[in-house]
Design a protein around this motif. Structure first.
Motif, PDB file in Angstrom:
ATOM      1  N   UNK A 126       0.835  -1.209   0.000  1.00  0.00           N
ATOM      2  CA  UNK A 126       0.000   0.000   0.000  1.00  0.00           C
ATOM      3  C   UNK A 126       0.866   1.253   0.000  1.00  0.00           C
ATOM      4  N   UNK A 127       0.336   2.328  -0.546  1.00  0.00           N
ATOM      5  CA  UNK A 127       1.071   3.584  -0.594  1.00  0.00           C
ATOM      6  C   UNK A 127       1.316   4.148   0.792  1.00  0.00           C
ATOM      7  N   UNK A 128       2.467   4.788   0.955  1.00  0.00           N
ATOM      8  CA  UNK A 128       2.852   5.410   2.217  1.00  0.00           C
ATOM      9  C   UNK A 128       2.415   6.867   2.201  1.00  0.00           C
ATOM     10  N   UNK A 129       2.138   7.419   3.349  1.00  0.00           N
ATOM     11  CA  UNK A 129       1.826   8.849   3.429  1.00  0.00           C
ATOM     12  C   UNK A 129       3.030   9.637   2.912  1.00  0.00           C
ATOM     13  N   UNK A 130       2.764  10.648   2.069  1.00  0.00           N
ATOM     14  CA  UNK A 130       3.856  11.420   1.468  1.00  0.00           C
ATOM     15  C   UNK A 130       4.755  12.037   2.526  1.00  0.00           C
ATOM     16  N   UNK A 131       4.172  12.563   3.581  1.00  0.00           N
ATOM     17  CA  UNK A 131       4.973  13.192   4.633  1.00  0.00           C
ATOM     18  C   UNK A 131       5.955  12.199   5.231  1.00  0.00           C
ATOM     19  N   UNK A 132       5.513  10.960   5.422  1.00  0.00           N
ATOM     20  CA  UNK A 132       6.407   9.939   5.974  1.00  0.00           C
ATOM     21  C   UNK A 132       7.486   9.561   4.966  1.00  0.00           C
ATOM     22  N   UNK A 133       7.104   9.494   3.692  1.00  0.00           N
ATOM     23  CA  UNK A 133       8.089   9.154   2.661  1.00  0.00           C
ATOM     24  C   UNK A 133       9.163  10.232   2.554  1.00  0.00           C
ATOM     25  N   UNK A 134       8.767  11.496   2.748  1.00  0.00           N
ATOM     26  CA  UNK A 134       9.736  12.585   2.652  1.00  0.00           C
ATOM     27  C   UNK A 134      10.818  12.486   3.716  1.00  0.00           C
ATOM     28  N   UNK A 135      10.479  11.987   4.874  1.00  0.00           N
ATOM     29  CA  UNK A 135      11.467  11.829   5.948  1.00  0.00           C
ATOM     30  C   UNK A 135      12.623  10.942   5.510  1.00  0.00           C
ATOM     31  N   UNK A 136      12.328  10.013   4.630  1.00  0.00           N
ATOM     32  CA  UNK A 136      13.352   9.070   4.144  1.00  0.00           C
ATOM     33  C   UNK A 136      13.983   9.544   2.837  1.00  0.00           C
ATOM     34  N   UNK A 137      13.159  10.042   1.921  1.00  0.00           N
ATOM     35  CA  UNK A 137      13.644  10.348   0.573  1.00  0.00           C
ATOM     36  C   UNK A 137      14.537  11.582   0.516  1.00  0.00           C
ATOM     37  N   UNK A 138      14.196  12.625   1.260  1.00  0.00           N
ATOM     38  CA  UNK A 138      14.955  13.874   1.144  1.00  0.00           C
ATOM     39  C   UNK A 138      16.396  13.747   1.631  1.00  0.00           C
ATOM     40  N   UNK A 139      16.651  13.150   2.809  1.00  0.00           N
ATOM     41  CA  UNK A 139      18.061  12.994   3.206  1.00  0.00           C
ATOM     42  C   UNK A 139      18.866  12.163   2.204  1.00  0.00           C
ATOM     43  N   UNK A 140      18.229  11.140   1.609  1.00  0.00           N
ATOM     44  CA  UNK A 140      18.931  10.311   0.625  1.00  0.00           C
ATOM     45  C   UNK A 140      19.300  11.133  -0.611  1.00  0.00           C
ATOM     46  N   UNK A 141      18.373  11.977  -1.062  1.00  0.00           N
ATOM     47  CA  UNK A 141      18.642  12.797  -2.247  1.00  0.00           C
ATOM     48  C   UNK A 141      19.724  13.831  -1.960  1.00  0.00           C
ATOM     49  N   UNK A 142      19.638  14.482  -0.793  1.00  0.00           N
ATOM     50  CA  UNK A 142      20.619  15.520  -0.459  1.00  0.00           C
ATOM     51  C   UNK A 142      22.023  14.939  -0.324  1.00  0.00           C
ATOM     52  N   UNK A 143      22.115  13.720   0.191  1.00  0.00           N
ATOM     53  CA  UNK A 143      23.427  13.102   0.369  1.00  0.00           C
ATOM     54  C   UNK A 143      24.113  12.829  -0.960  1.00  0.00           C
ATOM     55  N   UNK A 144      23.343  12.794  -2.049  1.00  0.00           N
ATOM     56  CA  UNK A 144      23.922  12.500  -3.368  1.00  0.00           C
ATOM     57  C   UNK A 144      24.309  13.755  -4.151  1.00  0.00           C
ATOM     58  N   UNK A 145      24.061  14.935  -3.584  1.00  0.00           N
ATOM     59  CA  UNK A 145      24.347  16.168  -4.325  1.00  0.00           C
ATOM     60  C   UNK A 145      25.845  16.244  -4.633  1.00  0.00           C
ATOM     61  N   UNK A 146      26.221  16.284  -5.917  1.00  0.00           N
ATOM     62  CA  UNK A 146      27.638  16.154  -6.299  1.00  0.00           C
ATOM     63  C   UNK A 146      28.386  17.487  -6.343  1.00  0.00           C
ATOM     64  N   UNK A 147      28.697  18.053  -5.188  1.00  0.00           N
ATOM     65  CA  UNK A 147      29.470  19.292  -5.158  1.00  0.00           C
ATOM     66  C   UNK A 147      30.865  19.059  -5.739  1.00  0.00           C
ATOM     67  N   UNK A 148      31.379  19.978  -6.576  1.00  0.00           N
ATOM     68  CA  UNK A 148      32.754  19.817  -7.072  1.00  0.00           C
ATOM     69  C   UNK A 148      33.766  19.767  -5.932  1.00  0.00           C
TER      70      UNK A 148
END
Length: 690
Positions: free
Chosen positions: A116-138
Motif C-alpha cells: 500500500x502507498x505510504x503517506x507522502x509526509x512519511x516518505x519525505x522523511x526518508x527520501x529527502x536525506x537520501x537525495x541531499x546526500x547524493x548532491x555532487x558538489x565539485x
C-alpha cells in the motif's frame, strides 16, 4: 488532493560558479527520487542565492501510489528448500499467495506482493536525506565535529509539506519552518507558511531568490546607470552570471578610473577589473573604453553607496598602479631580447622547453606559408616572437593576456602589423565561439602552433582517452579544422603531420604510426564538428575510408556531393542494391572460404541482363582513385554510378546468382563483386547508415 513541498538549505556563501549547477542537481535528484517512489508531481522550481538553495515541488499527492511487485521463483516441483528460500525472500509464508505461470521454458512460481502507498509526509522523511546526500558538489567540506559533507557549513533547513513541518534529519540539522533574510539588512529569523509566503518574505527581507530575476536586475540597473552618464555597458555574460552569484540583493554603483591609467591597453584595464574585482567595463558612445566602471554591491548603505564606491576605487587604483608599472617596464625590452628566457620554461618534460617549441613552430609556419602562398618571411618572424610575451611582467600577472600583450609589444618594437596581429591571434580559435583568424600570416602561425602541439603529444603517445584530455588536444584539433574550413585552405594534412612529427625531440617507436593516428583523430573531430552543423558523420567516414585524400576542404565537398547523390532516387536505390550485392558476396565467401573471385569471364555470360551490367561497369571512368580525383571528378563519377541502377535492378530481378553450375555461380558473384568494388573506389558505401 494535491499538496506543495518547500525545501530550503541555508548555509554560508556558496561559490558563485557552483550555484546554478547545484540548483539543477537538487531539482534532478529530488525529482528522480520521487518518481522512483511513486510520488507524482506537476512541476518543480529551483532557487539559489549565495547563502541558500531551495526547491518547490507543486502538485504532490498526500499518499504514494500503491506498489505492485512481482518476483520470479523456482520451477514448480523444485525441492522444498528452494521453495522456502523463495518464500522468505518474498516475505510470504506459503505458496497460497503465489501464482503458477508458464514462461515457455516450463512452469515457475511467481510471488505478487501488493504494497500500500505510504503517506507522502512519511516518505519525505526518508527520501529527502537520501537525495541531499547524493548532491555532487565539485568541492565539499566538513566542519566542527560533523560527519556531514557540504559545500559550506549548513546553518538551517526548511521543509514544509501542505504547510506542515517535515522534520527530516540531515547531518546535525533537523528541518523546521524558519529562515532569515539578508545577512546584514535583515538577519532576524522568521517563520514561513508555504512557498509563496517564503518567496514574498524573502524579497521583503532584501533577498531575491530567483537567479534569473536577480541577473536581469543586475544588467538592467547597470545599463541604466551607464546610460545616465551617456555611456554603454560592455556585454559580458560570464561576468553577469558570476556577479549574480555573489549578491542576494544587487545594488549597482558607478566608480571612476583615474585618467593616468587610461593609456594602459584596454585589455589590461578590463582584465584587471573583471578578473580581480568583478567590475563591469563601460564604453563611450564611439566604442572607446570609458574611465568609469560598474560595481554590483550586496548591501544598501545610508550614504547611497559613497563609502562602497570609494573603497572599491582605492582597491582598483592599487591594482591598476601595478598594471601600469608592468606596462611601462615591459616596453623597455624588445620581444626578441626576451627569447633566451624561454629556455627556462618547460613546455613538457618529454617535449622540451618553450624555446624549443617556438623553434619548431617557426619552421612549421614557414612550410605552411609556402604551401599556402602566404608571406613566409613574415610568418616565420611572427612564429619566432609569438611566445616571447610569456616572460613579460604583465603576462606573468595576467596569464590570460598572452598573445594580446605580445601584439602591443611587437608594435612598440616596430614590427609589421601583420606580424603583431599573428602574435595576438596564434592561440585562436580557443573554443567554438571564438573568432577564427582570416589574415594569411595569422592563420599560418595559428595552424603551426596547434599542429606542433598535436604532433608532439601524439609522438609521445599522450593521446586523449575517454573523457580525459588534459592537454586540450581535441580543442586544438577542432581549431585546426575551423582554420582550414573557414578559410578554405587546400592543405594536405599527412605531409604536414609528417613534417611536424619529424621536428619533435622525441620520435615515436616503430610500433606505431603517429601520422595515421593523428589523421584518424582529425577524422573523428571532423565528424563531431560537422554533426553540429547537421552533416552526417557516416558520409565523412565513407569518404575518408577510401583513398588518401587528406585535404579537408575537398573532403567536405565530396561529402556534400555524396549527400546530394544519396538524396536522389537513383543514388538511394543504388545504395540498396549495393548492400544487397555486398551481403550476397560476403555470405558466399564466408560459406565457401576457398571460393576465388576474379575478373568476369565473358564466355560464361548467358543472359542479356548480365551483359547490360558488364557494359555499364565498363562505362565507368578508369583512372579514378581517392588520391588523385578532385571534386569535379568525384561528382562526375557519382553521376556515372547512378546509371548502374537500371542494369543492377534488372540483374537482381532476372538473374539467379546461385546457379547450379559452379563456374557460372562464381562468375556472377564476381560480377556483383565488381559492382561493389566500383562504388567502393571513391567511398566506402558499407559505412553509410540508413
Amino acid at each position: 488532493m494535491l499538496g506543495e513541498l518547500l525545501l530550503e538549505l541555508h548555509s554560508e556563501e556558496i561559490p558563485a560558479r557552483m550555484q546554478q549547477r547545484a540548483a539543477e542537481d537538487l531539482q534532478r535528484l529530488v525529482s528522480d527520487s520521487f518518481k522512483k517512489a511513486g510520488l507524482h508531481f506537476d512541476k518543480t522550481e529551483a532557487y539559489v542565492t549565495p547563502r541558500r538553495l531551495a526547491l518547490v515541488v507543486r502538485g504532490l499527492p498526500r499518499m504514494q501510489d500503491a506498489v505492485r511487485e512481482e518476483k520470479k521463483g523456482p520451477r514448480v516441483g523444485s525441492p522444498d528448500a528452494a521453495i522456502q528460500g523463495f518464500l522468505r525472500g518474498a516475505g510470504l509464508t506459503s505458496l497460497d499467495a503465489c501464482e503458477k505461470r508458464d514462461t515457455g521454458k516450463g512452469e515457475f512460481w511467481f510471488a505478487v506482493v501488493e504494497k500500500p502507498g505510504e503517506a507522502t509526509k512519511d516518505a519525505l522523511l526518508r527520501l529527502l536525506p537520501e537525495a541531499l546526500a547524493q548532491l555532487p558538489w565539485p568541492k565539499s567540506m566538513r566542519w566542527a565535529d560533523q560527519s556531514l559533507r557540504w559545500v559550506r557549513p549548513l546553518h538551517s533547513m526548511i521543509c514544509l509539506f501542505e504547510g506542515e513541518t517535515v522534520p527530516f534529519v540531515f547531518g546535525h540539522l533537523t528541518a523546521g519552518d524558519s529562515t532569515c533574510g539578508h545577512r546584514f539588512q535583515a538577519p532576524a529569523r522568521f517563520a514561513v507558511r508555504d512557498a509563496n509566503d517564503y518567496l514574498r518574505r524573502l524579497r521583503a527581507a532584501y533577498v531575491e531568490p530567483d537567479f534569473a530575476v536577480r541577473r536581469a536586475a543586475v544588467l538592467k540597473d547597470a545599463a541604466f546607470a551607464a546610460a545616465s552618464e551617456q555611456l554603454v555597458l560592455v556585454e559580458d555574460p560570464g561576468l553577469a552570471d558570476e556577479v549574480t552569484g555573489l549578491v542576494e540583493q544587487p545594488v549597482v554603483l558607478l566608480g571612476r578610473i583615474p585618467q593616468q591609467f587610461m593609456d594602459v591597453p584596454r585589455e589590461v584595464l578590463t582584465t584587471t577589473m573583471r578578473s580581480h574585482q568583478k567590475y563591469f567595463a563601460l564604453n563611450t558612445k564611439d566604442g572607446a573604453l570609458a574611465p568609469r566602471f560598474v560595481i554590483v554591491a550586496n548591501t544598501l548603505t545610508d550614504d547611497g553607496g559613497k563609502q562602497v564606491v570609494a573603497g572599491n576605487e582605492r582597491v582598483l587604483n592599487a591594482r591598476l598602479s601595478d598594471a601600469k608599472f608592468f606596462w611601462d617596464q615591459d616596453r623597455r625590452q624588445t620581444l626578441e631580447s626576451r627569447l633566451p628566457a624561454l629556455k627556462d620554461i618547460v613546455f613538457h618534460a618529454r617535449l622540451g622547453t618553450v624555446a624549443q617549441k617556438a623553434e619548431r613552430v617557426e619552421r612549421l609556419a614557414y612550410e605552411i606559408a609556402t604551401a599556402l602562398h602566404a608571406d613566409a618571411k613574415m610568418a616565420r618572424r611572427a612564429a619566432k616572437l609569438a611566445k616571447a610575451d610569456l616572460v613579460s611582467g604583465l603576462v606573468g600577472e595576467f596569464p590570460e593576456l598572452q598573445g594580446i600583450m605580445g601584439r602591443y609589444y611587437a608594435l612598440n618594437d616596430g614590427e609589421a602589423p601583420a606580424v603583431a596581429d599573428a602574435i595576438a591571434q596564434h592561440y585562436a580559435p580557443q573554443g567554438p565561439n571564438d573568432r577564427c583568424p582570416t589574415a594569411d600570416v595569422s592563420v599560418t602561425v595559428a595552424l603551426a602552433d596547434k599542429i606542433d602541439t598535436l604532433a608532439g603529444f601524439f609522438a609521445i603517445d599522450e593521446k586523449p582517452t575517454g573523457s580525459k584530455d588534459p592537454f586540450a588536444l581535441r580543442r586544438a584539433a577542432l581549431g585546426v579544422i575551423r582554420l582550414i574550413l573557414e578559410n578554405k585552405l587546400a592543405l594536405p594534412l599527412r605531409a604536414l603531420f609528417r613534417s611536424a612529427l619529424s621536428l619533435q625531440i622525441q620520435q615515436a617507436d616503430g610500433k606505431r604510426n603517429p601520422t595515421e593516428e593523428l589523421l584518424q583523430f582529425f577524422v573523428d573531430r571532423l565528424k563531431v564538428h560537422l554533426r553540429e552543423q547537421g552533416v552526417r558523420h557516416d558520409l565523412v567516414a565513407a569518404v575518408f575510408a577510401r583513398g588518401d585524400d587528406d585535404d579537408l576542404v575537398r573532403v567536405l565537398a565530396k561529402v556534400d556531393a555524396l549527400r546530394g547523390f544519396l538524396t536522389e532516387g537513383e543514388g538511394a536505390n543504388l545504395l540498396v542494391a549495393y548492400r544487397r550485392a555486398n551481403n550476397i558476396v560476403r555470405a558466399e565467401m564466408k560459406k565457401t572460404p576457398e571460393l576465388k573471385l576474379g575478373d568476369v569471364d565473358g564466355r560464361l555470360i548467358a543472359q542479356d541482363e548480365e551483359r547490360a551490367l558488364v557494359t555499364a561497369l565498363g562505362d565507368l571512368p578508369g583512372a579514378v582513385s581517392g588520391k588523385t580525383q578532385d571534386e569535379a571528378d568525384f561528382r562526375h563519377y557519382l553521376a556515372t554510378l547512378a546509371r548502374l541502377r537500371a542494369p543492377v535492378d534488372a540483374f537482381f530481378e532476372h538473374v539467379t546468382v546461385n546457379a547450379d553450375d559452379t563456374a557460372v555461380r562464381r562468375n556472377r558473384l564476381s560480377l556483383l563483386s565488381a559492382v561493389v568494388g566500383s562504388m567502393d573506389r571513391i567511398a566506402d558505401f558499407s559505412q553509410i547508415e540508413g
